[in-house]
Design an enzyme around this catalytic site. Structure first.
Site: not given
Ligand code: PGA
Length: 265
Positions: A9, A11, A94, A96, A170, A176, A216
């Site tokens: 991914n 991003k 996701h 985010e 996730e 991150g 991560s």
């Protein structure tokens, strides 16, 4: 047997020119003998460049999102049919996007139906907040996400069956942050996710749904997750922009795939 999937991914990173070059490098550095499905998900504007760079490599291209309608007055959006010829996979829900675009389980479910109709292989993301984990509610929260998303198929359960559903677990606190979940906790969650899919109305589908871990992931820690039979790969963010990291991650996945195929390890 469930496939091993390593999905990158990217991003909001890379220009089209950078993306083509990076994708070609990663494809060349991640050739493995074992049955590992490799997927690279760049920004929309890089899809064509990445598709061209990956032609003949065996690495698939994925988008990072789709809209829940087919066409219409939705400025800045991209629908599932528009990805024809550009992508064969898509990341949905996701964290985010849940955070920044207020995506709900209901909306993600509608996106999932569009992806399934368009023949896009979906990677649906679920995961708890740190407070949920610390208060023992992680499995309940993630289970509710699974039920919420799959509710979009209540009137047509068969539509979910053929779409090649993949779930990425996730934990939001691990994305991150450099702080990854423990392998055993991720495996327990993968079991809970399959149980939730069964309870939601798809008991026959559930055991075959690959569950990836994301948050991560690096070449150094991916082994902890792949050592868990319940985990079928990884959704990789930051490390997926680094060819050395991807080479290490996919090499480890190849060993896992071979071991699982032969029943050893
Ligand atoms: P990360 O991102 O690997 O950078 O934590 C994972 C993801 O968001 O899919």
């Amino acid at each position: 047997m469930r496939p091993i999937v390593i999905a990158a991914n990217w991003k909001m990173h890379t220009t089209p020119a950078e993306a083509g070059e990076l994708a070609a490098t990663i494809a060349a550095r991640t050739r493995v003998d074992g049955p590992v499905e490799r997927v690279i998900c760049p920004p929309y504007v890089c899809l064509a460049a990445v598709r061209d760079a990956l032609a003949g490599s065996g690495v698939a291209v994925g988008a990072q999102n789709v809209h829940h309608e087919l066409t219409g007055a939705y400025t800045g959006e991209v629908s599932a049919p528009m990805l024809a010829g550009l992508a064969s996979w898509v990341i949905l829900g996701h964290s985010e996007r849940r955070r920044d675009a207020a995506e709900t389980d209901d909306l993600i479910g509608r996106k999932l139906r569009r992806a399934a109709q368009a023949g896009l292989r979906p990677i649906v993301c679920v995961g708890e907040q740190l407070a949920d984990r610390e208060t023992g509610r992680a499995e309940a929260v993630v289970g509710a996400q699974v039920h919420g998303v799959l509710g979009a198929f209540a009137d047509d359960p068969a539509a979910l069956v053929g779409c090649g559903l993949v779930i990425a677990y996730e934990p939001v606190w691990a994305i991150g942050t450099g702080r990854n979940a423990r392998g055993a906790d991720a495996a327990a969650m993968a079991d809970a996710i399959r149980a939730a899919i069964g309870e939601a109305g798809w008991p026959d589908l559930a055991p075959g749904v690959p569950v990836l871990y994301g948050g991560s992931v690096t070449a150094a820690n991916v082994g902890e997750f792949l050592a868990e039979p319940a985990i079928d790969g990884a959704l990789v963010g930051g490390a997926s922009l680094k060819p050395d990291e991807m080479a290490g991650i996919v090499a480890r996945a190849g060993l896992t795939a071979q071991a699982r195929a032969t029943g050893v390890g």
